[in-house]
Design a protein around this motif. Structure first.
Motif, mmCIF file in Angstrom:
data_model
loop_
_atom_site.group_PDB
_atom_site.id
_atom_site.type_symbol
_atom_site.label_atom_id
_atom_site.label_comp_id
_atom_site.label_asym_id
_atom_site.label_seq_id
_atom_site.Cartn_x
_atom_site.Cartn_y
_atom_site.Cartn_z
ATOM 1 N N ASP A 151 0.764 -1.310 0.117
ATOM 2 C CA ASP A 151 -0.085 -0.037 -0.032
ATOM 3 C C ASP A 151 0.838 1.190 -0.083
ATOM 4 N N ARG A 198 -8.715 5.498 1.066
ATOM 5 C CA ARG A 198 -7.959 4.692 1.988
ATOM 6 C C ARG A 198 -7.301 5.750 3.144
ATOM 7 N N ARG A 231 -2.101 -1.072 -4.169
ATOM 8 C CA ARG A 231 -2.618 -0.013 -4.598
ATOM 9 C C ARG A 231 -1.897 1.367 -4.269
#
Ligand SMILES: NC(=O)c1ccc[n+]([C@@H]2O[C@H](COP(=O)([O-])OP(=O)(O)OC[C@H]3O[C@@H](n4cnc5c(N)ncnc54)[C@H](OP(=O)(O)O)[C@@H]3O)[C@@H](O)[C@H]2O)c1
Length: 325
Positions: A151, A198, A231
């Protein structure tokens, strides 16, 4: 030394930083700064040693370049929606750097490459910060035996938006930003509202609300690691100057047996245009065979298939990137 590197868009924000970074790495390699406005290109060329200016016309297959003039590579620091620059590079067997592609942009370039795979090396470098974020992530990934997820959270200043060519790219994002691509639990998906956002913690402990972007880093990191989820999210902040940071979070098992989620931060006190330009400079010296190995053969490349992550992280630190674990 080789013929000049043709840097189309070299008089823009990223281009001017590219000339500085490249000159530091390669003091003797000439460059040619191209754009529509010759006076602007000349002004940029005057800021650098061994730089000349040239007018470029993307509508022409010869790009309007002086007849008989030779170059050693074609670096395009804007979205060339004619693709004449890539055709010119292929016709002349020159390394080509494409710097302004989102995840969803690359189809026509892939097709041109597939059509003539042996003509020239083609590098996709639409990655965050000129590929340096992906390369740094892969550098730290070497500490792991297995990786579950990657991430990345980038925090940038809202004023650090680049020049007019960068705005064109942001405008092209359109609906893609509402459905950004991510790899989640082994499956590619165009994230809906539940997945697109996020929260992540910045280098100084502040919390940020990020949103996934369709950057090529996601594809590169998914291909180069066994991570099931990948991501990259961006958050904007106001009033902190042009500094920016990238938080790399890798979950998995390290070679020493420890497991968990490990954080690494890349912190830069300069604009993202400047760090991105450094990424281009690392790629160009590699393509030309001036660092890291011989001239690169014809092929289709991502930064991680061309550059050694350790070399890039070392150079990034020399240029001023601070790394925190
Ligand atoms: N991958 C990454 O990490 C990354 C990071 C930052 C930015 N970018 C991308 O890099 C590009 C440049 O950003 P920037 O902030 O430097 O933009 P910029 O300041 O607007 O620079 C654009 C440059 O391209 C030239 N140009 C524009 N249109 C042209 C055309 N039709 N024909 C020939 N030359 C043309 C401009 O000169 P003239 O006006 O004289 O033509 C100028 O030299 C953008 O596409 C941006 O999205 C990528």
């Amino acid at each position: 030394m080789k013929d000049p590197v043709l840097v189309i868009g070299g008089s823009g924000k990223v281009g001017r930083y590219f000339a500085k970074a490249f000159r530091k790495l390669q003091p003797k390699q000439p460059i040619a700064i191209g754009g529509r406005d010759l006076a602007k290109a000349k002004a940029a060329a005057e800021e650098s040693d061994l730089a000349e200016a040239v007018r470029v016309d993307l509508a022409r297959s010869d790009l309007g370049l002086p007849e008989g003039k030779k170059y050693s590579a074609v670096v395009v620091l804007l979205k060339d929606d004619t693709l004449n620059t890539m055709k010119y590079a292929q016709a002349n067997g020159l390394p080509y750097v494409s710097f302004s592609d989102w995840f969803f942009d690359i189809g026509p370039e892939v097709a041109l490459y597939v059509h003539a795979p042996k003509r020239a090396p083609v590098l996709f470098l639409g990655h965050a910060h000129g590929g340096t974020v992906t390369l740094a992530t892969l550098h730290f990934a070497r500490e792991f035996r297995t990786i579950e997820s990657i991430d990345i959270g980038v925090v940038a200043d809202e004023r650090d938006s680049g020049g007019p060519a960068a705005k064109v790219d942001m405008d092209r994002l359109g609906g893609a930003v509402s459905r950004p691509p991510i790899l989640k639990n082994g499956q590619w998906l165009w994230a809906g509202e539940d997945d697109a956002n996020r929260r992540f913690t910045g280098a100084d402990g502040r919390e940020w609300q990020g949103r996934a972007l369709p950057l090529l880093d996601v594809a590169s990191l998914a291909a180069a690691t066994d991570a099931k989820s990948v991501r990259i999210d961006y958050a904007l902040r106001a009033g902190d100057g042009l500094s920016h940071e990238s938080i790399l979070e890798i979950a998995g098992t390290k070679k020493d047996g420890s497991t968990g989620r490990f954080r690494y931060a890349l912190v830069d006190a300069v604009s993202h245009s400047e760090t991105s330009a450094r990424g281009v400079a690392f790629a160009v010296e590699r393509l030309l065979g001036l660092a890291g190995g011989p001239e690169v053969a014809a092929g289709l490349y991502h930064p991680e298939s061309l550059l050694d992550p350790g070399y890039v992280v070392e150079r990034m630190q020399e240029f001023g990137t601070r790394i925190e674990r």
